[in-house]
Write a protein that holds these residues in place. Sequence first.
Motif: not given
Length: 324
Positions: A136-137, A139, A198, A201-202, A205, A256, A259-260, A263
């Motif tokens: 996440l960092h 990204t 991002l 990753l989204s 997920t 982080v 980022g979470v 997500l």
Amino acid sequence: MGNLLKVLTCTDFEQGPNFFLDFENAQPTESERRVWEQVNVVLKDARGVSDDLQAYKGAGAEIREAIQNPMDESLQERAWGAVVPLVGKLKKFYEFSQRLEAALHSLLGALTCMPDSPTQHLEREQALAKQFAEILHFTLRFDELKMTNPAIQNDFSYYRRTLNRMRINNIPAEGENDVNNELANRMSLFYAEATPMLKTLSDATTKFVSDNKNLPIENTTDCLSTMASVCKVMLETPEYRSRFASEETASFCLRVMVGVIILYDYVHPVGAFAKSSKIDMKGCIKVLKEQPANSVEGLLNALRYTTKHLNDDTASKQIKTLLQ
């Protein structure tokens, strides 16, 4: 629990457990090692990708001269010669996003699998939680650098236009074998995103949730909301923040946390901003706004502009106001 210490329950936020996770020193146990080693191969290359993107200068001058002097073949060749190796770098960044997606799938599989709860996984599998945080960092850092570098899209657009012109005129194109038309289309979609890594990753997920229909969606969203709590509590509690060996760890936690949240907002049916959200959004935004403005504006903008549900009717008006 080794480097992962329980934090006393906050009286103003009782929506789930909070932890202090030692992002600086967590090491893999035997049960974590297989996944940890797979992901570590990817993370080892992340620094090089980030450094290459930071050093990316683009071929703006050469492209301008070529466009302004369309009949000058030497300037056309010079621009093409400058752009081809840069597109090779853009290809490398794109391919790395695919590797990052696979790494995220592995980590989510390990941190959400039954019968243990996500909280139990995060307690026991600290090194995997740290790797998730490192992804996440990276990204958010990658996307910050990309957003402030218009040369990336300018270079790639010039490359595609020139390649099409060469094809029409049956001119052999150096570099075409490395980036064929199909790959160029995929890369074009990737770089058209404001925050391409991002978005990757989204989507990954969301795909993880849809691919694992036997796994309750709460396992994934609770993993994300617990990670957000971990970061928020470490940042707002002087006793725990003082344990950071480096002040860079605070910046790491901020990225982080954001980022979470993003997500979670993509995966959860009503998102991170609804009153029913398991993330203390008011607390997270407060922590962000307590930092020096120049260090967090990009993160606040990520919450404003790259989330999915902020503008929904179900989103808290108070949180919308806080982000204005």
